[in-house]
Scaffold this motif. Sequence first.
Motif, PDB file in Angstrom:
ATOM      1  N   ASP A   1       2.410 -42.504 -19.061  1.00  0.00           N
ATOM      2  CA  ASP A   1       2.173 -42.305 -20.492  1.00  0.00           C
ATOM      3  C   ASP A   1       3.450 -41.730 -21.112  1.00  0.00           C
ATOM      4  O   ASP A   1       4.253 -41.083 -20.438  1.00  0.00           O
ATOM      5  CB  ASP A   1       1.038 -41.312 -20.717  1.00  0.00           C
ATOM      6  CG  ASP A   1      -0.323 -41.865 -20.317  1.00  0.00           C
ATOM      7  OD1 ASP A   1      -0.378 -42.964 -19.742  1.00  0.00           O
ATOM      8  OD2 ASP A   1      -1.322 -41.163 -20.560  1.00  0.00           O
ATOM      9  N   TYR A   2       3.605 -41.958 -22.416  1.00  0.00           N
ATOM     10  CA  TYR A   2       4.780 -41.413 -23.086  1.00  0.00           C
ATOM     11  C   TYR A   2       4.474 -41.183 -24.558  1.00  0.00           C
ATOM     12  O   TYR A   2       3.491 -41.688 -25.097  1.00  0.00           O
ATOM     13  CB  TYR A   2       5.999 -42.333 -22.925  1.00  0.00           C
ATOM     14  CG  TYR A   2       5.914 -43.664 -23.655  1.00  0.00           C
ATOM     15  CD1 TYR A   2       6.494 -43.830 -24.912  1.00  0.00           C
ATOM     16  CD2 TYR A   2       5.276 -44.761 -23.075  1.00  0.00           C
ATOM     17  CE1 TYR A   2       6.441 -45.049 -25.581  1.00  0.00           C
ATOM     18  CE2 TYR A   2       5.214 -45.978 -23.729  1.00  0.00           C
ATOM     19  CZ  TYR A   2       5.798 -46.118 -24.985  1.00  0.00           C
ATOM     20  OH  TYR A   2       5.726 -47.321 -25.641  1.00  0.00           O
ATOM     21  N   PHE A   3       5.328 -40.405 -25.210  1.00  0.00           N
ATOM     22  CA  PHE A   3       5.276 -40.322 -26.662  1.00  0.00           C
ATOM     23  C   PHE A   3       6.679 -40.574 -27.196  1.00  0.00           C
ATOM     24  O   PHE A   3       7.675 -40.419 -26.486  1.00  0.00           O
ATOM     25  CB  PHE A   3       4.728 -38.968 -27.139  1.00  0.00           C
ATOM     26  CG  PHE A   3       5.628 -37.782 -26.907  1.00  0.00           C
ATOM     27  CD1 PHE A   3       6.558 -37.389 -27.858  1.00  0.00           C
ATOM     28  CD2 PHE A   3       5.523 -37.027 -25.748  1.00  0.00           C
ATOM     29  CE1 PHE A   3       7.377 -36.288 -27.656  1.00  0.00           C
ATOM     30  CE2 PHE A   3       6.339 -35.925 -25.536  1.00  0.00           C
ATOM     31  CZ  PHE A   3       7.264 -35.550 -26.488  1.00  0.00           C
ATOM     32  N   TRP A   4       6.734 -41.015 -28.449  1.00  0.00           N
ATOM     33  CA  TRP A   4       8.043 -41.248 -29.053  1.00  0.00           C
ATOM     34  C   TRP A   4       8.079 -40.682 -30.460  1.00  0.00           C
ATOM     35  O   TRP A   4       7.051 -40.601 -31.141  1.00  0.00           O
ATOM     36  CB  TRP A   4       8.435 -42.727 -29.023  1.00  0.00           C
ATOM     37  CG  TRP A   4       7.518 -43.699 -29.703  1.00  0.00           C
ATOM     38  CD1 TRP A   4       6.381 -44.260 -29.202  1.00  0.00           C
ATOM     39  CD2 TRP A   4       7.675 -44.264 -31.017  1.00  0.00           C
ATOM     40  NE1 TRP A   4       5.826 -45.124 -30.099  1.00  0.00           N
ATOM     41  CE2 TRP A   4       6.593 -45.158 -31.221  1.00  0.00           C
ATOM     42  CE3 TRP A   4       8.628 -44.118 -32.025  1.00  0.00           C
ATOM     43  CZ2 TRP A   4       6.436 -45.884 -32.403  1.00  0.00           C
ATOM     44  CZ3 TRP A   4       8.476 -44.841 -33.198  1.00  0.00           C
ATOM     45  CH2 TRP A   4       7.390 -45.712 -33.376  1.00  0.00           C
ATOM     46  N   VAL A   5       9.279 -40.264 -30.847  1.00  0.00           N
ATOM     47  CA  VAL A   5       9.510 -39.635 -32.146  1.00  0.00           C
ATOM     48  C   VAL A   5      10.427 -40.546 -32.945  1.00  0.00           C
ATOM     49  O   VAL A   5      11.545 -40.862 -32.507  1.00  0.00           O
ATOM     50  CB  VAL A   5      10.164 -38.253 -31.985  1.00  0.00           C
ATOM     51  CG1 VAL A   5      10.285 -37.562 -33.343  1.00  0.00           C
ATOM     52  CG2 VAL A   5       9.396 -37.396 -30.997  1.00  0.00           C
TER      53      VAL A   5
END
Length: 242
Positions: free
Chosen positions: A64-68
């Motif tokens: 899983d990842y998040f991005w800005v």
Amino acid sequence: MQSLRATILLLLLASAAAAQSIPGAVLAKHEPHHHLAYEDATIRVLRVRVPAHDTTLLHEHDPDYFWVALGASTVVNAKLGSPDATITSADRSIHYTPGNFAHVARNPGEAPFDNITVELLEPQTNVRNLCERAIGDKPLDCVTAPARRATFFVNGAEHPAFATDQIRVSLVTIGPGDTLRPTGAAPSTWVIALDTADVRRALLTTGATRWVGGVFRSTAGTPWTVVNRGRSPVAFVAVIAP
């Protein structure tokens, strides 16, 4: 000697196969538009730039990842096995994405598509929005989040984005001349500068910390501060883990 070379080749091929699970896709950290900035056992930080009208290679995100988003942008997410989806993002918006898939990102706009991608190398559970719609199909929980804003930091304006049972992610802003410090309750924290130029120009750290690729990690009980020496507010992403 020939046998040894053959054995080494087989080991290398086996290692590559274990790391890459989707045929035809490269790992995100090896995709040319993704630049590895920092990695430890918990997170991997990639600084991403897709120029106007450019397209990435097919690449996979196992965790899983998040991005800005760095700047307002529109990108076409061509996910393997799914219809194309157009994603329009505001500057500094934060997005959470479950892993184990491959996709191509196409930039149809006139400006570069810049973002910071943070892969979460440990399994995440109970993903939930706080004050940011990071997970698009889940409601916001910004009512209870402000009560915890002063728990982890002193002298910083925190915008809690989302949380899991393992981490909490926030956008933190330091005013000109202000000094941010953790409270006694602060656990392990990763500070990710939105712009690596801020690390050289405006952000001064003290304590047992060292910037690596615009990122530093602190642990509970280790004193540290971040001083904004500039004339404008500076924002960064904080990843907080117990």
